[in-house]
Scaffold this active site. Sequence first.
Site: not given
Length: 167
Positions: A38, A97, A125
């Site tokens: 990512g 996350d 997040k």
Amino acid sequence: MKPFIRESSIKDKVKELAQRLNRDYEGKTPIFIGILNGSFIFLSDLIREINVDCEIDFMKLSSYGDNQISSGNIKILKELNCQIEGRDIILVEDIIDSGLSIKYMRTLVEKENPKSLKIVALLFKKNVSNLDFEIDYVGFEIENEFVVGYGLDHAQKYRNLKGIYVL
Ligand code: IMP
Ligand code: MG
């Protein structure tokens, strides 16, 4: 797919993060460790805004498979090739996350006695993560939504998009 963060906003944010890093690492030679897959676009853009001497390495973890929910079961798919001991280490994540991956990475790196260890994440997040440490450099804090583009995938697709989208 809903547009979420456009290319120009990402660019501005990457420059802003790099400016802070350039200030904080003046006179040092940090090692940026990108967490694959990512972070590859974020790291490559970030590094080109860095003006202190630096090195780069990558590590690859797997936990998600093709699911949107973290399984919590982390495997190392590519190990580090660099010496961590006594070095200034900067972990680079695309998105945090649950926080499981970054927690795992952080513990792994800390065992090798770095001189310092900081974390950069483009997206965070915050309300989902359950962390007992700080994320030192955060691009954007976002809600609990699944996003793709700018390196982030769903089932390996959409990494090539220039902006970030909510799936
Ligand atoms: P964590 O371990 O739950 O913090 O998840 C971290 C990794 O899961 C990230 O490095 C991403 O590769 C992936 N991930 C988490 N949230 C998203 C998302 O919204 N879109 C795409 N990938 C995500
Ligand atoms: Mg990742």
